[in-house]
Write a protein that holds these residues in place. Structure first.
Motif, PDB file in Angstrom:
ATOM      1  N   UNK A 232       7.923   9.698  -6.845  1.00  0.00           N
ATOM      2  CA  UNK A 232       6.472   9.842  -6.285  1.00  0.00           C
ATOM      3  C   UNK A 232       5.896  10.590  -7.486  1.00  0.00           C
TER       4      UNK A 232
ATOM      5  N   UNK B 237       5.158   8.214 -10.197  1.00  0.00           N
ATOM      6  CA  UNK B 237       4.045   7.367  -9.602  1.00  0.00           C
ATOM      7  C   UNK B 237       2.530   7.976  -9.588  1.00  0.00           C
ATOM      8  N   UNK B 238       2.473   9.433  -9.314  1.00  0.00           N
ATOM      9  CA  UNK B 238       1.292  10.011  -9.381  1.00  0.00           C
ATOM     10  C   UNK B 238       0.613  10.188 -10.931  1.00  0.00           C
TER      11      UNK B 238
ATOM     12  N   UNK C 265      -0.593   6.636 -12.031  1.00  0.00           N
ATOM     13  CA  UNK C 265      -1.883   6.384 -11.452  1.00  0.00           C
ATOM     14  C   UNK C 265      -2.821   7.156 -11.542  1.00  0.00           C
TER      15      UNK C 265
ATOM     16  N   UNK D   4      -5.791   4.802 -17.887  1.00  0.00           N
ATOM     17  CA  UNK D   4      -5.410   3.437 -17.578  1.00  0.00           C
ATOM     18  C   UNK D   4      -4.102   3.305 -16.702  1.00  0.00           C
TER      19      UNK D   4
ATOM     20  N   UNK E  41       7.115   1.631   1.384  1.00  0.00           N
ATOM     21  CA  UNK E  41       7.037   3.013   0.847  1.00  0.00           C
ATOM     22  C   UNK E  41       7.693   3.755   1.881  1.00  0.00           C
TER      23      UNK E  41
ATOM     24  N   UNK F  47       2.558 -10.579 -16.573  1.00  0.00           N
ATOM     25  CA  UNK F  47       1.262 -10.882 -15.624  1.00  0.00           C
ATOM     26  C   UNK F  47       0.988 -12.110 -16.111  1.00  0.00           C
ATOM     27  N   UNK F  48       0.123 -12.734 -15.315  1.00  0.00           N
ATOM     28  CA  UNK F  48      -0.274 -14.466 -15.687  1.00  0.00           C
ATOM     29  C   UNK F  48      -1.431 -14.359 -16.360  1.00  0.00           C
TER      30      UNK F  48
ATOM     31  N   UNK G 127      -2.981  -0.854   5.092  1.00  0.00           N
ATOM     32  CA  UNK G 127      -1.946  -1.345   4.235  1.00  0.00           C
ATOM     33  C   UNK G 127      -2.301  -2.022   3.101  1.00  0.00           C
TER      34      UNK G 127
ATOM     35  N   UNK H 181     -12.300   2.203  -9.165  1.00  0.00           N
ATOM     36  CA  UNK H 181     -11.225   3.393  -9.288  1.00  0.00           C
ATOM     37  C   UNK H 181     -11.387   4.570  -8.205  1.00  0.00           C
TER      38      UNK H 181
ATOM     39  N   UNK I  43      -9.369   3.123  -5.781  1.00  0.00           N
ATOM     40  CA  UNK I  43      -7.580   3.047  -6.054  1.00  0.00           C
ATOM     41  C   UNK I  43      -7.297   4.706  -6.009  1.00  0.00           C
TER      42      UNK I  43
ATOM     43  N   UNK J 125      -4.078   5.572  -3.830  1.00  0.00           N
ATOM     44  CA  UNK J 125      -2.909   6.353  -4.700  1.00  0.00           C
ATOM     45  C   UNK J 125      -2.241   7.663  -4.151  1.00  0.00           C
ATOM     46  N   UNK J 126      -3.310   8.396  -3.632  1.00  0.00           N
ATOM     47  CA  UNK J 126      -3.260   9.770  -3.223  1.00  0.00           C
ATOM     48  C   UNK J 126      -2.580   9.750  -1.853  1.00  0.00           C
ATOM     49  N   UNK J 127      -2.691   8.712  -1.170  1.00  0.00           N
ATOM     50  CA  UNK J 127      -2.308   8.840   0.280  1.00  0.00           C
ATOM     51  C   UNK J 127      -0.851   9.153   0.435  1.00  0.00           C
TER      52      UNK J 127
ATOM     53  N   UNK K   5       1.472   7.711   2.211  1.00  0.00           N
ATOM     54  CA  UNK K   5       1.922   6.441   1.884  1.00  0.00           C
ATOM     55  C   UNK K   5       0.802   5.517   0.998  1.00  0.00           C
ATOM     56  N   UNK K   6       1.137   5.549  -0.066  1.00  0.00           N
ATOM     57  CA  UNK K   6       0.366   4.863  -1.030  1.00  0.00           C
ATOM     58  C   UNK K   6       0.186   3.192  -0.604  1.00  0.00           C
TER      59      UNK K   6
ATOM     60  N   UNK L 272      -6.223  -3.549 -16.871  1.00  0.00           N
ATOM     61  CA  UNK L 272      -7.227  -2.471 -16.485  1.00  0.00           C
ATOM     62  C   UNK L 272      -8.436  -2.193 -17.653  1.00  0.00           C
TER      63      UNK L 272
ATOM     64  N   UNK M 245      -4.769  -4.224 -10.790  1.00  0.00           N
ATOM     65  CA  UNK M 245      -3.350  -4.973 -10.802  1.00  0.00           C
ATOM     66  C   UNK M 245      -3.536  -6.191 -11.524  1.00  0.00           C
ATOM     67  N   UNK M 246      -3.100  -6.128 -12.959  1.00  0.00           N
ATOM     68  CA  UNK M 246      -3.114  -7.362 -13.788  1.00  0.00           C
ATOM     69  C   UNK M 246      -2.469  -8.603 -13.206  1.00  0.00           C
TER      70      UNK M 246
END
Lengths: 508, 508
Positions: free
Chosen positions: A246, A249-250, A253, A257, A469, A490-491, B234, B246, B249, B253-255, B257-258, B469, B474-475
């Motif tokens: 986590x 992840x933080x 995020x 970028x 999660x 990525x596509x 979700x 942003x 986002x 991301x800060x939840x 459960x992100x 980004x 999410x590319x």
């Protein structure tokens, strides 16, 4: 042969002042080599090399990437007994496990080599032009995937080979065309350096650009954070605890970028056992699960830490049998003093909660870093009332919950956090009544197993190793199996493009 | 027929105290209906209904979901001229655009209906058991995808139909099996309510569970934030500005459960024009691009906001021609006074930077919310030196950069933030020398176009509408085309499962 230095691309480097040693957990002594933490300058050099290498590596053909991956496998095998000895010395795991895990690691590398030898994995699509379409013509459109850029891999304490330096994250990222910087796990820095030397040798032998791989030692909060925050880094792979995952992840995020983090973290892997199964074969289930709970000293992310039953006249005997069989298995060594300390702290914390009682625990003296296996039990009502009881205890520990009825069982499943796996142990005549349990479990897990154990994660296209999660930070991706490559690409669509400028796989 | 109320599932509700009205940008007056912001209690009720509806909706068959999606398309068409009138009144966009965009929206709904009518989109895989494998047997494994749960959709100001209430995000999420709560865009709340009424009617007619769709009005910072933070939500779909995307986002991301946020945000869509192309057909390119720059008052996420040239003797004439043709097109109305204010502020900000000069700008009086189209120019060196010049100007504005050579052009492309699209305008005899430009562009964009314009986003399997980004958060995912459904599902493996308990698509 073990230097304690960092690989900045193909060059060994150790200009820093901070160093550390690894532990032999069985002997509870320090191993000899001092590992020098990478400096900010070394981190900068490694990331710049990776960014430069990416410009070449992203266009390396699938065939040549396959040669590189196969060469890594060969170089790992060439390290032979030295590598096995270092692994067992740093992890406390037995030699058989080291050899088995090395086999899995080699097999993973080869399976990604096979995967990228042709274009199928990219899922390329083609939409033909329709120049005469009304009211507007349609252009020729073709879609493929391209690598995202340099990525950082954090290995797992509990898989020094298969989920570490040349493990699934590294293999899949290299297969995708992304340079990799590994932040070596501090608990097995020597094992990691040896494996890194194999990757570097393979890169040199197969003509890969310098910087396609680097290997840095040091503290996560110093070296790991600097890597995750670096603008040239475009993705992160991680296997480990919820806390560390986590935190990464933080950081990722909050970057200017944001970048994707594929963290495979904690899971207590609920196992539902029906009253019929207990009545018909409780003894056999207890034997099977005592083995699964203690396998690898319980140090698997798929360890069955939560067993869910519906209480009837047979439940007490089953719980007793499971507990007795579990503690009858000899105590085994844990990976590291810190892991042992965490096991003691977390098992004590769960068993100290109201309503939780220990059924059995190894009470004879266990050596310093060995784990006293333990089975505890709690009622469904008490479990539901206290989320502290839901926490993961990493090690040979399992909690048996006795629900008063199926409704409470379903409520418990729905209250669980996301999990890697869920298992159902049932009889054939239960099947007609299991749809609600299956429904509730599928909504909480990434893999659901019938009449088996969650430990043992097959490497194949249909494996999904991930979950909602906190099992993973991104439930859409697996860290095991060939689909793991999809995390690093990525596509991109090509519209009306001349054939000469299309990637080979999009040309017709 | 427009009530100003919220749909909490199938029920109209307006218990709050705060309300607002939309604007008619052409007349610069308020429209009549007051829209009542959803209260915390209404938000709670909508999310609980969505969570309950999910338990049913996740198991609704593909055929029945297809009926629902087709019924939404029918109900939208049944709103007929009333819907078209409300759209033009709230957006300032012409009737022809409204009808065209309605057609696209209906087509999107039908394409997702077609997609989910069978199992192909799930990419189900099957690994057969190998009970006799040595050293360990292999279990039967099968993998499919399942919906993630209730999602929130934030629509775009610039596409009141196709990227809003029943647009691509809603259609793809419903197709995946996820209930949807739409936070209505405040600029077109009446259009949104009418479309919501069509979705509710379709849900009722096709027997979908109450709560499969809700529609809430109010401020993003109040209603939007509460939805994104709600534990029952979700995932999030968003189309709009970088600032708002942003912020969402960051919340997600800060939840504890992100949750994933699929935000399609800003892009300046670089267009590289070779000296040969300018020499051979500069006039035609200028005409074509004047049209693309001003299309829809420049209010497209794919608007070509940055034109990259290598300076030679023909460049000045080309820039003059492009500018003159652009300002020769009549000024058109923008979507809202806030959009007009942003256009003025951002174009003034870019043109105030050192080295930037305006080539042409509509100088005759333009009505309140109409946009004065503008072309500016800057040298490559000045552009590279100042990231403020890189910012998006949402509206009919484009900046022509004159590089001194190809090396500087490549450096500029590499310095750009992530983009939805990149375009190359070139002659056949340029192709052999374009590989570096193509390479640099592909690393920055989600779609690359040869000799075309970036505006106009085809709905088809090979379309990728997203990018690194800040083009997207999410590319890996597209918001246009049938692959958009992949955002709302996650994989799950079934191990050794009895056929009766497998989802239909995994049974053999």
């Amino acid at each position: 042969m073990i230097t304690g230095k960092n690989y900045i691309g193909n060059k060994l480097s150790a200009t820093g002042n901070y160093s550390f040693k690894t532990i032999n957990p069985k002997l509870n002594t320090e191993n000899p080599t001092a590992f020098v933490e990478a400096t900010p300058e070394e981190i900068e050099e490694a990331t710049q090399l990776a960014a430069t290498a990416f410009k070449t590596f992203r266009n390396v053909s699938g065939e040549d990437k396959a040669k590189f991956l196969n060469a890594i496998a060969d170089e790992i095998l060439a390290l032979d007994q030295e590598l096995i000895d270092v692994y067992t010395t740093e992890s406390g795991l037995p030699e058989g496990r080291a050899i088995g895990e090395r086999g899995r690691t080699v097999m993973q590398l080869k399976s990604f080599a096979n995967l990228v030898a042709n274009e199928d994995w990219k899922g390329n699509t083609f939409d033909a032009a329709m120049p005469d379409r009304q009211p507007l013509p349609k252009d020729d459109l073709r879609k493929t995937v391209i690598p995202i850029g340099p990525v950082v891999v954090f290995g797992a304490s509990n898989f020094p080979f298969a989920f570490s330096t040349a493990g699934g994250d590294t293999a899949s990222a290299l297969a995708a065309g992304c340079p990799v910087i590994v932040k070596a796990h501090e608990m097995h820095a020597a094992t990691s350096e040896l494996v890194a030397s194999a990757i570097i040798k393979a890169a040199e032998k197969t003509g890969m650009p310098n910087g396609v791989f680097s290997h840095l030692s040091g503290r996560g909060t110093v070296v790991g954070s600097a890597l995750v925050n670096h603008p040239k880094i475009k993705g992160v792979g991680f296997t480990g605890s919820i806390g560390a995952g986590r935190a990464i992840f933080n950081l990722a995020s909050q970057r200017e970028e944001p970048i994707p983090v594929y963290a495979e973290m904690g899971s207590i892997n609920p196992v539902v056992i029906t009253p019929n199964a207990i009545a018909n074969r409780g003894e056999a289930i207890a034997t099977n699960y005592a083995g699964s709970i203690t396998l690898g000293t319980g140090q698997f992310c798929t360890n069955p830490g939560l067993i869910l039953t519906i209480e009837d006249e047979n439940t007490p005997d089953f719980i007793t049998a499971l507990a007795e069989k579990t503690v009858a298995i000899d105590a085994q060594c844990m990976l590291h003093p810190n892991i042992k300390a965490g096991f003691v702290k977390n098992s004590d914390s769960v068993t100290a909660q109201g309503g939780v009682s220990t059924v059995a625990k190894i009470t004879s003296d266990v050596a310093d870093n060995f784990a006293a296996s333990q089975i505890a039990t709690v009622s469904g009502a008490d479990f539901l009332a206290n989320p502290k009881i839901h926490q993961e205890v990493f090690g040979p520990f399992s909690l048996v919950v006795t629900s008063k009825d199926e409704a409470e069982l379903i409520e418990i499943i729905e209250a669980l956090e996301g999990q890697l796996t869920g298992t159902i142990i049932a009889e054939d005549n239960d099947i007609a009544n299991l749809s609600e349990v299956v429904e509730a479990l599928t909504n909480r897990v990434g893999r659901i197993i019938f009449n088996g154990v969650p430990t043992g994660v097959e490497v194949c296209p249909s494996m999904h190793h991930g979950g909602p999660y906190p099992a993973s930070t991104n439930a859409k991706y697996t860290s095991v199996g060939t689909d793991a490559i999809q995390r690093w690409v990525r596509p991109i669509s090509y519209q009306s493009f001349p054939s000469e400028l299309l990637p080979k796989g999009l040309q017709k």
